[in-house]
Motif scaffolding. Structure first.
Motif, PDB file in Angstrom:
ATOM      1  N   TRP A  62       0.734  -1.210  -0.161  1.00 36.26           N
ATOM      2  CA  TRP A  62       0.026  -0.220  -0.201  1.00 36.26           C
ATOM      3  C   TRP A  62       0.832   1.263  -0.031  1.00 36.26           C
ATOM      4  CZ3 TRP A  62      -4.056  -1.876   4.050  1.00 36.26           C
ATOM      5  CH2 TRP A  62      -4.781  -2.992   3.277  1.00 36.26           C
ATOM      6  N   LEU A 262      -7.880  -8.084  -7.877  1.00 37.32           N
ATOM      7  CA  LEU A 262      -9.097  -8.022  -9.008  1.00 37.32           C
ATOM      8  C   LEU A 262      -8.488  -9.135 -10.117  1.00 37.32           C
ATOM      9  CD1 LEU A 262      -9.204  -4.350  -9.049  1.00 37.32           C
ATOM     10  CD2 LEU A 262     -10.642  -5.912  -8.125  1.00 37.32           C
ATOM     11  N   VAL A 283     -14.774  -4.707  -0.674  1.00 42.61           N
ATOM     12  CA  VAL A 283     -14.339  -4.549   0.593  1.00 42.61           C
ATOM     13  C   VAL A 283     -12.928  -5.042   0.711  1.00 42.61           C
ATOM     14  CG1 VAL A 283     -16.631  -4.378   1.851  1.00 42.61           C
ATOM     15  CG2 VAL A 283     -15.430  -6.619   1.325  1.00 42.61           C
ATOM     16  N   GLY A 284     -12.575  -6.019  -0.127  1.00 43.46           N
ATOM     17  CA  GLY A 284     -10.966  -6.207  -0.252  1.00 43.46           C
ATOM     18  C   GLY A 284     -10.215  -5.412  -0.848  1.00 43.46           C
ATOM     19  N   LEU A 285      -9.158  -4.883  -0.155  1.00 46.93           N
ATOM     20  CA  LEU A 285      -8.359  -3.840  -0.744  1.00 46.93           C
ATOM     21  C   LEU A 285      -7.023  -4.552  -1.339  1.00 46.93           C
ATOM     22  CD1 LEU A 285      -7.643  -1.029   2.066  1.00 46.93           C
ATOM     23  CD2 LEU A 285      -8.359  -0.895  -0.362  1.00 46.93           C
ATOM     24  N   PRO A 286      -7.123  -4.445  -2.628  1.00 44.34           N
ATOM     25  CA  PRO A 286      -6.000  -4.857  -3.717  1.00 44.34           C
ATOM     26  C   PRO A 286      -4.764  -4.165  -3.360  1.00 44.34           C
ATOM     27  CG  PRO A 286      -7.241  -3.623  -4.874  1.00 44.34           C
ATOM     28  CD  PRO A 286      -7.838  -3.412  -3.626  1.00 44.34           C
ATOM     29  N   VAL A 288      -2.112  -1.297  -4.436  1.00 45.49           N
ATOM     30  CA  VAL A 288      -2.473   0.047  -5.103  1.00 45.49           C
ATOM     31  C   VAL A 288      -2.465   0.061  -6.391  1.00 45.49           C
ATOM     32  CG1 VAL A 288      -1.975   1.916  -2.989  1.00 45.49           C
ATOM     33  CG2 VAL A 288      -0.253   0.953  -4.707  1.00 45.49           C
ATOM     34  N   GLU A 290      -3.311  -2.213  -8.523  1.00 44.93           N
ATOM     35  CA  GLU A 290      -4.555  -2.598  -9.279  1.00 44.93           C
ATOM     36  C   GLU A 290      -5.787  -1.598  -9.749  1.00 44.93           C
ATOM     37  OE1 GLU A 290      -5.821  -6.868  -8.881  1.00 44.93           O
ATOM     38  OE2 GLU A 290      -4.944  -7.022  -7.221  1.00 44.93           O
ATOM     39  N   LYS A 291      -6.227  -1.794 -10.760  1.00 46.74           N
ATOM     40  CA  LYS A 291      -7.519  -0.764 -11.066  1.00 46.74           C
ATOM     41  C   LYS A 291      -8.729  -1.913 -11.762  1.00 46.74           C
ATOM     42  CE  LYS A 291      -4.696   3.151 -11.486  1.00 46.74           C
ATOM     43  NZ  LYS A 291      -5.068   4.304 -10.821  1.00 46.74           N
ATOM     44  N   ALA A 310     -15.560   0.814   3.479  1.00 47.43           N
ATOM     45  CA  ALA A 310     -14.347   0.832   4.442  1.00 47.43           C
ATOM     46  C   ALA A 310     -14.945   0.624   5.866  1.00 47.43           C
ATOM     47  CB  ALA A 310     -13.450   2.182   4.367  1.00 47.43           C
TER      48      ALA A 310
END
Lengths: 373, 373
Positions: A62, A262, A283-286, A288, A290-291, A310
Motif C-alpha cells: 500500500w 482483481l 471490501v477487499g483492498l488490493p 494500489v 490494481e485498477k 471501508a
C-alpha cells in the motif's frame, strides 16, 4: 524461549516487521506507547486476528511502511488504563478494537455515524497521529486507542471469535446493512452475491443471511461448495464454468466483492447480473497498482453502481455484535499461539490461502508476561 | 430544392447516413417502415433535436452502424396512425418520442418503471427488432414506435422545446430524481454538481434546482459562468484552476457527469468532493474505447459510487413534463430548418461544440411535403 515480561506502562512489546522484504518474519520488539489523551484506553491484549491488510501492509503493497511496524487490527483484551474523560469503558472490561484507532468526533461524518470516513481518522497501525507518533497494532502486549473505537464484547462471544468480528465482520456488515434493500415490492426477498469465500466472505454469508437476504456464494472452483451451504448460502456458483452468468441476469441487489485481488475478475459479467441500480461493492483492498478498467458503457444496461466500503461505524459494530449473538454468527477460526514462529506461520499460510477461514493469534499473556493485571 | 411529398404510409422519408466516413452528410432517402403492430403509433414529425448520440452513431463510434441510417431521437409531432390496441394516444395528439422505441412491458424491469433497462428494449434508431427490421430515427417525415414510449406534450411547451426534453431532459431527470436525497437530516439542502454545460448539462442545472438541490456547475474554463447563473446555478467552478477540489471536500450528494468524453477528467478529484455514499453518475456516453481507470482505493475515503444512468421511464417522462411546466424549465435551443445542408450544419457545429445549447431541426412539413394530415 519465553520473553521477559513487558515493562508496561513504560513500554509495549510486540512482534514488529522491520523490513518489507522480511514481511513474514516479525521480530519481538519493545516500543514507547503514544501519549495518553483524556480519551485513551489501554487494552491488555488477549488475542488478535490476522487480516489480509496485515500482510499487504507488511509487504509494503500500500505504498511503504514505517518500520518497525506491529500490524494486527482484530484485537480483543481487557481495559487496563483509561484517560480522565473516558466514559464508555471501565477497568477490567473485555473489549475489542478493529482497524480504526481514532477519529475527530467533531465533523459531520463523525456526527452522522460515518466516522470510518472521518478525514482525521487514524488507523490502528502504520498511521501517523497529528503529533507524529506512528500507530502500532495488535500483535502486541497492549494497544492504546480512542474509547469511541473500542467496543464492549458480549459475554456470549468468546474472545478468539470476537477478534475477527472487529475488522472482518464489521467490514462486511456495514455495506450489507446499508445496501440490502428493505421493503422490496411484492414481498420479494433481497438477493446478495458474496464473491470470494475467505476471512471476509465466510462472515459475509452468515451476516447476509441473518439480514434476510437469499445469499449466493461465487468462488472460482467447487472446492468451497459444501462449506458455503454450511455457512448458510442458498446457492453456489463456480465461476470457472464458462457462461455462469447467463442464467443470472437481473438477479442481485448487492454483490459484495470480498476477494483481495482483481486479477481474473470478470467485472462485466458480474455487473450484468445486478438488478437495476444494484451495487457491486468491494471490501477487499488490493495492491494500489490494481485498477478497475471499466467503460461507462458497462453500466448502461442496468444503472448499476461500482463502489467500495471501508470498515464500519461504532454503531454498526455494536449492532453487529447483537446480530451475532442473536443469530449465532461466528467466524470459523484456526488458533496459533503468538510468537515469532507463530507470526511467520500465520502470515505465510494466510498469504498462500491456507486457512479456513481466519487465523487468530492467542496466548498473548504467555508471550508477553501479561495477564496478572 | 424541395423534395417530392413522401408517399406515406407506403414509405417514410428521412436524411440518412450512408457511410460513417461521411457522417456529417446525411442524404435524403426513402425507406419502408417497420410492420405495424397492435401497439404501434405513427408520428408525423414536426421537429427533432440533435443529440450527441446522433453524432457518435453516425461516426460509428459505438461499434458500427447499419446503413442507410436515419438518426435523431428527440422527436415531436402529431399522431397520424394507431394500432388496434393503442389506448394511450389518439389521432391528432401532439406527442414526443425519445431514445427508446420499444420494450417488452412484461418483465420485472418494465413492470417496475425501469423499462429503459428492459433486456428487450429497442432504441429509436440503429437497433434491430426481433423480425430483423432496423429502427430508423427522427430526421425523417415519420416515425413508428410503441405507444408506451410516446409521451403527450403539455400545451404550455412549444414543440421545438419539448423535443430536447424527450431525450436530453429525461436522461438527466431520471438520475437526479432517483439520487438527490430526500429528507436529509437537520434540514440540510442536497447539493448537486453538474459536470459539463452542454445540451444535457444546461437542462440538468434547471432540473436539479427545481428538485430542490443547491446546484454547482463545473466547467473547464470561465466561459459559461454567466450562463450557468442564468440557468439557476448557485456556484460555478472552473476546473482549469489548479486545486479547485480542495475547498469542496465532502460537499456533494450527486455529481452528474454530462460530458461526453472522459479525456482530461480528474475522476479522483471529483470522487473526493462527494459526501459519504455520494454518487458520480455518468449520462454522457463516450466512445466505446474510453474507460474509467479507477482503483478500488479511490472510493475508500467516502464509500462513494460510480455509476451510469440511461434514459428514463415513461413515468419519469410524464413527471418531467409536469416539472417543466411548473418551474418554467426549457431548453435553450438554436433552430435549423431540416435539409441535407441543415443536417450537415447541425452535425458539424454540434461536434465542434458550437451550439448554445441544443440544435433542433424544424420545418419538417416543408422538407417532406407533410403537414396536411
Amino acid at each position: 524461549m519465553a520473553n521477559a515480561p513487558v515493562d508496561y506502562p513504560n513500554e509495549f512489546a510486540g512482534f514488529a516487521v522491520h523490513d518489507t522484504k522480511e514481511w513474514s518474519k516479525p521480530k519481538y520488539t519493545t516500543y514507547k506507547p503514544m501519549e495518553m489523551t483524556p480519551y485513551s484506553v489501554d487494552i491488555e491484549i488477549e488475542c488478535c486476528g490476522l487480516c489480509g491488510s496485515d500482510i499487504l501492509t507488511a509487504q509494503g503493497s500500500w505504498g511503504g511502511i514505517q518500520t518497525p511496524q506491529v500490524v494486527g487490527h482484530e484485537i480483543v483484551g481487557k481495559v487496563v488504563k483509561i484517560g480522565s474523560a473516558v466514559t464508555l469503558h471501565k477497568l477490567g472490561d473485555r473489549v475489542g478494537l478493529g482497524a480504526q484507532a481514532s477519529c475527530c468526533l467533531d465533523c459531520k461524518r463523525c456526527k452522522e455515524n460515518n466516522e470510518q470516513y472521518c478525514a482525521h481518522s487514524v488507523t490502528t497501525y502504520d498511521c501517523e497521529y497529528p503529533d507524529g507518533y506512528v500507530s502500532q497494532g495488535g500483535y502486541a502486549s497492549h494497544v492504546r486507542a480512542h474509547e469511541h473505537l473500542i467496543f464492549p464484547i458480549p459475554d456470549e462471544i468468546k474472545s478468539e471469535e470476537a477478534a475477527s468480528l472487529c475488522c472482518a465482520g464489521l467490514t462486511v456488515y456495514s455495506p450489507l446493512v446499508r445496501y440490502i434493500p428493505k421493503n422490496l415490492p411484492n414481498g420479494q426477498v433481497p438477493r446478495v452475491a458474496i464473491l470470494g469465500l475467505g476471512g471476509l466472505g465466510h462472515l459475509a454469508v452468515q451476516i447476509s443471511k441473518a439480514l434476510g437476504a437469499e445469499t449466493f456464494v461465487f468462488s472460482r472452483t467447487d472446492a468451497k461448495k459444501e462449506q458455503s451451504f454450511k455457512l448458510g448460502a442458498s446457492s453456489f456458483i463456480a465461476t470457472e464454468t464458462e457462461g455462469w452468468e447467463k442464467d443470472l441476469f437481473d438477479s442481485f441487489d448487492v454483490i459484495l466483492n470480498c476477494a483481495i485481488g482483481l486479477s481474473g475478475l470478470n467485472i462485466d459479467a458480474f455487473l450484468s447480473i445486478l438488478k437495476v441500480e444494484g451495487r457491486f461493492v468491494s471490501v477487499g483492498l488490493p495492491n494500489v497498482e490494481e485498477k478497475y478498467n471499466v467503460s461507462p458503457f458497462t453500466f448502461f444496461s442496468n444503472g448499476a453502481s461500482l463502489c467500495s466500503s471501508a470498515l464500519g461505524s461504532r454503531k454498526e459494530a455494536l449492532d453487529l455484535f447483537e446480530l451475532c449473538v442473536k443469530h449465532n454468527i461466528r467466524p470459523w477460526i484456526e488458533e496459533i499461539p503468538i510468537s515469532e514462529a507463530g507470526c511467520e506461520e500465520g502470515l505465510t499460510r494466510a498469504w498462500a490461502g491456507d486457512v479456513r477461514y481466519r487465523f487468530v493469534f492467542t496466548e498473548f499473556h504467555k508471550a508477553f508476561g501479561t495477564g496478572s493485571a
